[in-house]
Scaffold this motif. Structure first.
Motif, PDB file in Angstrom:
ATOM      1  N   GLU A  11      -4.462  -5.359  -1.170  1.00 30.70           N
ATOM      2  CA  GLU A  11      -3.383  -4.560  -1.756  1.00 30.70           C
ATOM      3  C   GLU A  11      -3.070  -5.008  -3.190  1.00 30.70           C
ATOM      4  OE1 GLU A  11      -1.396  -7.386   1.282  1.00 30.70           O
ATOM      5  OE2 GLU A  11      -3.290  -6.324   0.998  1.00 30.70           O
ATOM      6  N   LYS A  12      -3.193  -6.315  -3.470  1.00 31.96           N
ATOM      7  CA  LYS A  12      -2.951  -6.800  -4.823  1.00 31.96           C
ATOM      8  C   LYS A  12      -4.011  -6.279  -5.788  1.00 31.96           C
ATOM      9  CE  LYS A  12      -2.328 -11.021  -7.544  1.00 31.96           C
ATOM     10  NZ  LYS A  12      -3.252 -10.584  -8.601  1.00 31.96           N
ATOM     11  N   CYS A  13      -5.262  -6.337  -5.364  1.00 32.20           N
ATOM     12  CA  CYS A  13      -6.356  -5.861  -6.222  1.00 32.20           C
ATOM     13  C   CYS A  13      -6.266  -4.354  -6.428  1.00 32.20           C
ATOM     14  CB  CYS A  13      -7.694  -6.223  -5.602  1.00 32.20           C
ATOM     15  SG  CYS A  13      -7.945  -8.007  -5.380  1.00 32.20           S
ATOM     16  N   ASP A  20      -0.217   3.127  -8.786  1.00 31.88           N
ATOM     17  CA  ASP A  20       0.399   3.774  -7.623  1.00 31.88           C
ATOM     18  C   ASP A  20      -0.473   3.636  -6.374  1.00 31.88           C
ATOM     19  OD1 ASP A  20      -1.712   5.407  -8.302  1.00 31.88           O
ATOM     20  OD2 ASP A  20      -0.601   7.281  -8.126  1.00 31.88           O
ATOM     21  N   GLY A  21      -1.428   2.714  -6.411  1.00 36.56           N
ATOM     22  CA  GLY A  21      -2.330   2.549  -5.275  1.00 36.56           C
ATOM     23  C   GLY A  21      -1.623   2.044  -4.034  1.00 36.56           C
ATOM     24  N   VAL A  22      -2.038   2.546  -2.883  1.00 37.91           N
ATOM     25  CA  VAL A  22      -1.481   2.100  -1.601  1.00 37.91           C
ATOM     26  C   VAL A  22      -2.615   1.714  -0.658  1.00 37.91           C
ATOM     27  CG1 VAL A  22       0.630   3.469  -1.781  1.00 37.91           C
ATOM     28  CG2 VAL A  22      -1.391   4.471  -0.706  1.00 37.91           C
ATOM     29  N   LEU A  23      -2.393   0.653   0.082  1.00 29.37           N
ATOM     30  CA  LEU A  23      -3.335   0.249   1.119  1.00 29.37           C
ATOM     31  C   LEU A  23      -2.999   1.009   2.396  1.00 29.37           C
ATOM     32  CD1 LEU A  23      -5.643  -1.677   2.071  1.00 29.37           C
ATOM     33  CD2 LEU A  23      -3.835  -3.275   2.753  1.00 29.37           C
ATOM     34  N   ILE A  24      -3.883   1.846   2.846  1.00 31.80           N
ATOM     35  CA  ILE A  24      -3.661   2.604   4.083  1.00 31.80           C
ATOM     36  C   ILE A  24      -3.898   1.718   5.293  1.00 31.80           C
ATOM     37  CG2 ILE A  24      -4.418   4.590   5.450  1.00 31.80           C
ATOM     38  CD1 ILE A  24      -5.344   5.856   2.775  1.00 31.80           C
ATOM     39  N   LEU A  43      -9.074   1.115   3.712  1.00 29.89           N
ATOM     40  CA  LEU A  43      -8.772   2.436   3.182  1.00 29.89           C
ATOM     41  C   LEU A  43      -7.598   2.308   2.227  1.00 29.89           C
ATOM     42  CD1 LEU A  43      -8.843   4.589   6.450  1.00 29.89           C
ATOM     43  CD2 LEU A  43     -10.496   4.731   4.572  1.00 29.89           C
ATOM     44  N   ALA A  44      -7.697   2.979   1.093  1.00 33.84           N
ATOM     45  CA  ALA A  44      -6.619   2.983   0.113  1.00 33.84           C
ATOM     46  C   ALA A  44      -6.520   4.385  -0.469  1.00 33.84           C
ATOM     47  CB  ALA A  44      -6.867   1.956  -0.979  1.00 33.84           C
ATOM     48  N   ALA A  45      -5.499   4.595  -1.283  1.00 29.10           N
ATOM     49  CA  ALA A  45      -5.337   5.907  -1.915  1.00 29.10           C
ATOM     50  C   ALA A  45      -4.554   5.762  -3.207  1.00 29.10           C
ATOM     51  CB  ALA A  45      -4.620   6.872  -0.982  1.00 29.10           C
ATOM     52  N   SER A  46      -4.784   6.724  -4.097  1.00 38.44           N
ATOM     53  CA  SER A  46      -4.035   6.798  -5.356  1.00 38.44           C
ATOM     54  C   SER A  46      -3.639   8.252  -5.581  1.00 38.44           C
ATOM     55  CB  SER A  46      -4.885   6.308  -6.526  1.00 38.44           C
ATOM     56  OG  SER A  46      -4.315   6.696  -7.765  1.00 38.44           O
TER      57      SER A  46
END
Length: 238
Positions: A11-13, A20-24, A43-46
């Motif tokens: 999540e930090k990276c 606005d990146g989020v770790l799903i 999984l992540a998202a922006s």
């Protein structure tokens, strides 16, 4: 994002790259009989990039690398849902992760964000799992192929010629990035048990610094890219 899969705190990276990146979700499973051999992905998202990011970690330790090698030599390729046959270790590793919550989280998130694109990536073993993920998702109609991008780094040969042809049909935006004399993309050896690369290769015949030139071979096993190098100069590249 391929490097981020190696981090204990992805999540930090993610935030370092996307404000606005989020770790799903982050997923880790036991890859094989050895309890110390794990496979991992996230999984992540922006919202700004309008993208879902699916990333798979590479080989974790010499024990896991040895098991990959043993399975490749002793077990024949197995049927792949998208077509052709693939390495059993890579296939089993992906399916364990996929069924450990990654599939459900991916489908749930993409159904709530239908205007997003999908970026799939990974390094080494993670690259192999990323390729299998891309083929699986496209074949099952989970995501539009034209909105899916597969970028892999140091991807080994994953399947046979029928697999490569299926990947070429299913995913129009695919780049296998290879660094200089990296040995891993040349394993298993071309033709051994039928193994063959899908397109397209991006070969950096240099130190791969920002701005360095590269060659694109938009075909399976392009003869002008890394296959043009003598086998004796391959090395294990990080």
């Amino acid at each position: 994002m391929a490097v981020t899969a190696f981090s204990p705190v992805p999540e930090k990276c993610i935030k370092d790259v996307f404000a606005d990146g989020v770790l799903i979700g982050e997923y880790t499973v036991q890859c094989d009989e050895n309890v110390n051999n794990t496979c991992s992905g996230f999984l992540a998202a922006s919202a700004t990039a309008k993208a879902i990011i699916m990333s798979f970690r590479g080989t974790h330790g010499h024990g896991e690398l040895g098991q990959e090698f043993i399975d490749t030599l002793t077990q024949p390729p197995i049927d792949f849902i998208a077509g052709g046959k693939v390495n059993p270790f890579f296939s089993n590793a992906f399916n364990k992760l996929w069924n450990a919550g990654m599939k459900d989280a991916f489908l749930s998130y993409k159904n709530r964000h239908t205007d997003y694109s999908l970026w799939i990536t990974g390094h080494s073993l993670g690259a192999a799992m990323a390729a299998i993920a891309g083929g699986t998702i496209s074949k099952l109609g989970y995501f539009a192929p034209e909105k899916t991008t597969l970028y892999t780094f140091g991807e080994p040969r994953v399947g046979n010629k029928d697999y490569a042809a299926a990947m070429d049909r299913l995913l129009p935006i695919v780049y296998r990035v290879i660094h200089h004399h990296d040995m891993v993309p040349h394993l298993p050896l071309k033709g051994m048990l039928g193994y063959f690369h899908h397109k397209s290769e991006v070969w950096y015949n240099n130190d791969m610094k920002r701005g360095d030139p590269y060659i694109v071979c938009a075909e399976d096993e392009g003869s002008k890219c890394s296959d043009s190098e003598p086998e004796l100069i391959w090395s294990v590249s990080s």
